[in-house]
Each structure stands twice: as C-alpha cells, then as structure tokens.
Design an enzyme around this catalytic site. Structure first.
Site, PDB file in Angstrom:
ATOM      1  CE  LYS A 184      -1.866   2.629   3.041  1.00 31.42           C
ATOM      2  NZ  LYS A 184      -1.701   3.922   2.336  1.00 31.42           N
ATOM      3  CD  GLU A 258      13.979   0.608   8.370  1.00 34.00           C
ATOM      4  OE1 GLU A 258      14.507   1.654   8.798  1.00 34.00           O
ATOM      5  OE2 GLU A 258      14.511  -0.511   8.481  1.00 34.00           O
ATOM      6  CB  CYS A 292      13.376   8.689   7.482  1.00 33.82           C
ATOM      7  SG  CYS A 292      14.353   7.709   6.349  1.00 33.82           S
ATOM      8  CD  GLU A 389      10.544  12.368  11.534  1.00 39.75           C
ATOM      9  OE1 GLU A 389       9.484  11.846  11.906  1.00 39.75           O
ATOM     10  OE2 GLU A 389      11.310  11.835  10.726  1.00 39.75           O
TER      11      GLU A 389
END
Ligand code: NAD
Length: 487
Positions: A184, A258, A292, A389
């Site tokens: 997906k 991850e 990331c 983040e």
C-alpha cells in the site's frame, strides 16, 4: 477495464480493478494544487480480496512456489531493467506527485530503485541453510540442518517521501525471499507504485504475487488487521509504527518498522569547513527535508559556530525553490497542504519558544506548498523544534564544547536512525561514531545509502534492517530438520 493516467486502477490478482464500492480519492500536484489523478480507495472488501490473491499465489504448487530460484532472480533483475528503461517517465511522475525536483528523482530515486531490484535479484539463488552438528547425541546418530523458507503473505506499507524507492526497498527483498505481497503506497503519492505494478507484470511476475492497493491510513489499518497476513513491513511515522505493533498482536504477525528520525550532525572545528557546510546543508535540505535520516539537528563546535552558521545561511539562501518539473529547481514544494501547515506550525513554535530565526521560515509564492529553507539558532534541547521530528527543511543549530555534552543531550533523543560527524581527526571521527546510538553514521559525508548496506534504526526509529543481505531475515522463516539415522 481502463487504467488511464487520470483514472488509475489498483492491482489485485493480476487485474487492474476499481474499489468494490467504487470509492476513489484524488492525488494532487503539490506545486500547482491541481488534481493529477483519481485512484481507488480500497476498503475492507478490497483488502480481503488482495490478501486472498496473495495467499492463493503463495499456495504450494502455485507458479511462484514452483519457480526455480534462478528464474525468480531473473524476473527480479528484469524489473530493475524496466525501471531504468522508464527512468525519465518515472522521474517525471514522481516529481509531479511528490513535488521533488525531476532531476533529483532521475539521478537518485529511480536508479536507486532499479539498483535495489538488481542487487536483491542475486540473493534469490543464495538463500541457504546450514548443517549443524549436535552435541546432545553421539556423532552420526542425527542429521540436523536448517532450511530457510519464505514467510508467506506480507503486507507492506510505505510513506510519501521517496514513493518509488520505498516500494522497491520493500518489494525486492520480499520477492527474492519468495514471499507474496500486498503493497500500500501513501495516499499522497500512489502513482509511481501503480506504474511499477505494470512493469512488474511486464517482467513476468505471476498474477497475485504482487498486489498494489491504494488508500489512506484506514486501508493500511485494515491490511494490518487482516488475519491471513503473516508479516507487516512498515515505513512511516513512529506514531503509526506503535499502532501497527498493537494491531499485529492478535495473530502475532511478524513486524519490521522503519520509523522517524531526528538525526544529529556534529561539526568539529578541525573539519574541512567548506565541505562540512555544503554537506550539512544537503543533509537537511535535500528532498525538501522530507528524509527520514535528514541531518536536522546540527551541533557545531563553539569556536566555529558563527562561521558555520554564516556559511549555512548563505547556502540556504542560494537554493532555488520552485516546481519540481523546472530543471533549475533544487527544492520543490512540501508534499501536501496538511504537511505544509504542520511544518509552519513548528516554525511558529520555534519563534514562540525563543529561538532565533536565522533564515527562511516563510512561504514562497502564493500557489503550491513552497517553503524557504529554514535555519534556527539559539536553540535549546527542550524546544519542540529541537526535540521533535519536523520532516521539512528546518535545521536547528546548537553550539557545543565537548562530545560529552552532545552525548548527554542525545541520550534523550527517542530516535536513532542516523548521525554524522565532520572532522579531519580520525580518532575523533570514530570515537564520535561509536558514541552515537544510530543505525547509520556518516563520516565527512551525508545522504549516502547503498542497496548493499543495512539501513535501519536504533531506539524508536524502528525494528529490523532494510537493504543488504540483512533485510532477507525479515522475509524468511528458519526450519530446523532433525533426522535420526538409526545407528
Ligand atoms: P505515516 O506514518 O502517517 O504514513 C505512512 C504510511 O502508513 C502511509 O501509507 C499511510 O497511509 C499508512 N498509515 C497511516 N496510518 C496507518 C495505520 N493506522 N495503520 C496502517 N497504515 C497506516 O507517515 P508519513 O507522514 O506518510 O511519512 C513520514 C514519516 O515516515 C516520518 O516520520 C519519516 O521519518 C518516516 N520515514 C521513515 C523512513 C525510514 O526508513 N526509517 C523512511 C521514510 C519515512
């Protein structure tokens, strides 16, 4: 059934299909805010259909299970070849759907996706067990060995920042291991994964081995909850990663994750400062900061702090912000209106908490989600812009006097995806690398990843590793077989 560029279908069991209830959603060009295409919105019935197709393709006796490893490897290699053949087309599609510069997609995302398939294709023929001597019986009485087997039906859920590349990182090793897949892509950027589905068919992957369904978080959640999925491989935010762990508990699915990052980058006074400045700017501003492992938290040794900040400010202000499809663009728009608002909210919080806005922090133009490269100085570890983040082009700078100071601050960093160090002193470089709790440490470089190198996170940046031969562990079971030889 049509599968036109404007009205995409999804891939289930080798067929390009609409959602069972006909639901669709739109994917938008973040540079123009115009709709690029409508895409099916997969719900429970579609998820079930895709998982059943993947299960059928995994049954013993299926074309995939009967295929020799060398044939499997050749097909995976062919996918890599087809990606390269369609390099310009895929780069343009990625640029339009995600916003990133088409030139960067053409030299980074697309060839690296191809390289992932090429690298992984070689592993299909090298999945081996061991013969293992036992000490619990006299030698020769038993023959004991391990056999590696594909794990089964794998759900793979990926984010929007490197849509094609993240799909490649997931699909290539799962195929090498012999699994079947329901992938997906992110709702913001489904288009290159769907085009990849066509190339996967052209390469000769049997029907049902790779299913690609489109939808949002609710589609992902339905996939994770499906009782016939054996494993979930997820790339995305730490918050959703935690939900996936909880949702996988019912049938104890295997999970690899991850997740997010807030990666420290350390510049010592003895570094090649010209290089350190250029690479540190690239570490945060490449891909609009939507990486990331972006080097988003910069520690600069106090004696060179002002010089490095001045260099970074100049570098940031030279970056051409514009539509990804323009050849001169270095930084495209952020991926969506929602994400743009989120990043700008962080900028406001930084100002409100007393940090100094050194450059940027503003919208560029009045159409599209463009933002100027942003740098904050006079930051403190407790500020939200330092602690959390942001996932956008926002750098926070902290001066330091000793590595101990950095280690003390980093102890509270929930993430551990990457770290970097710039110095000419090899002892300092490796001492700093050892002190960092991170899955990847860059020394005098940044943004260097390779299909052969394991990639993943310490702490809340994830479970397991992508890439290298390490990733195959995510998709294999180990069976010990013990035969009594009767003597
Ligand atoms: P996200 O977690 O919101 O979404 C990622 C994917 O998960 C999307 O496909 C989304 O539809 C799906 N999803 C959302 N809710 C779900 C649920 N409850 N169950 C199942 N699936 C669900 O993340 P994002 O905002 O798209 O991506 C940004 C995040 O991804 C950042 O935190 C970034 O650091 C991380 N990321 C990590 C890596 C890595 O390799 N570690 C790589 C890229 C991005």
């Amino acid at each position: 059934m049509t599968n036109s560029p404007e009205e995409r279908r999804m891939l289930i069991g080798g067929q390009w299909v609409e959602a069972a209830d006909g639901a669709t959603f739109e994917t938008v060009d973040p540079a123009t805010e115009k709709v690029l295409a409508t895409v099916p919105w997969a719900r429970g019935a579609d998820v079930d259909r895709a998982v059943r197709a993947a299960r059928e393709a995994f049954e013993p006796g299926s074309a995939w299970r009967k295929m020799p490893p060398s044939a499997r490897g050749r097909i995976i290699h062919k996918i890599g070849d087809l990606i390269l053949e369609h390099r310009d087309e895929l780069a343009l599609l990625e640029s339009k759907d995600n916003g990133k510069p088409v030139s960067f997609a053409g030299f980074a995302d697309v060839p690296m996706a191809a390289d992932t398939f090429h690298y992984m294709s070689g592993w299909a023929t090298k999945i081996e067990g061991n013969t293992i001597p036992m000490s619990s019986a006299s030698p020769g009485r038993f023959l004991s060995f391990t056999q590696r087997e594909p794990l089964g039906v794998v759900a793979q859920i990926v984010p929007w920042n490197y849509p094609l590349l993240m799909a490649a990182w997931k699909l290539a090793p799962a195929l090498a291991a012999g699994c079947t897949i329901v992938l997906k892509p992110a709702e913001q950027t489904p288009l290159t994964a769907l085009r990849l589905g066509e190339l996967i068919q052209e390469a000769g992957v049997p029907d049902g081995v790779v299913n690609i369904i489109t939808g949002d978080g609710s589609t992902g959640a339905a996939l994770v909850a499906h009782p016939d999925v054996n494993k979930v491989a997820f790339t995305g935010s730490t918050e959703v990663g935690k939900e996936i762990i909880r949702a996988s508990a019912d049938n104890v699915k295997k999970v690899t994750l991850e997740l997010g990052g807030k990666s420290p980058n350390v510049v010592y006074a003895d570094a090649d400062l010209e290089k350190a400045i250029a690479k540190s700017a690239e570490a945060i501003f490449f891909n609009q900061g939507e990486t990331c492992f972006a080097g988003s938290r910069l520690y600069v040794e106090r004696s060179v702090h002002d010089e490095v900040v001045a260099g970074l400010k100049a570098a940031a202000e030279q970056i051409t912000v514009g539509a990804g499809t323009e050849p001169t663009t270095v930084m495209g728009p952020l991926v969506s209106a929602e994400h743009f608002d989120r990043v700008m909210e962080y900028v406001e919080s930084g100002v409100a908490e007393g940090a100094t806005l050194c450059t940027g922090g503003r919208r560029v133009g009045d159409k599209g989600y463009f933002m100027a490269p942003t740098i904050f100085t006079d930051t403190k570890p407790h500020m939200r812009i330092v602690a959390e983040e942001i996932f956008g082009p926002v750098l926070v700078v902290l001066p330091f006097d000793s590595l101990d100071e950095i280690v003390a601050i980093e102890k509270d960093n929930p993430y551990g995806l990457a770290a970097g160090v710039f110095t000419r002193d090899i002892d300092k470089a490796f001492h700093t690398a050892s002190a960092m709790q991170a899955g990847t440490v860059f020394v005098n470089t940044w943004n260097t990843v390779d299909a052969a190198l394991p990639f993943g996170g310490y702490k809340q940046s994830g479970w397991g590793r992508e890439l290298g031969h390490a990733v195959l562990e995510n998709y294999l079971e180990t069976k010990s077989i013990i035969a009594e030889l009767g003597r």
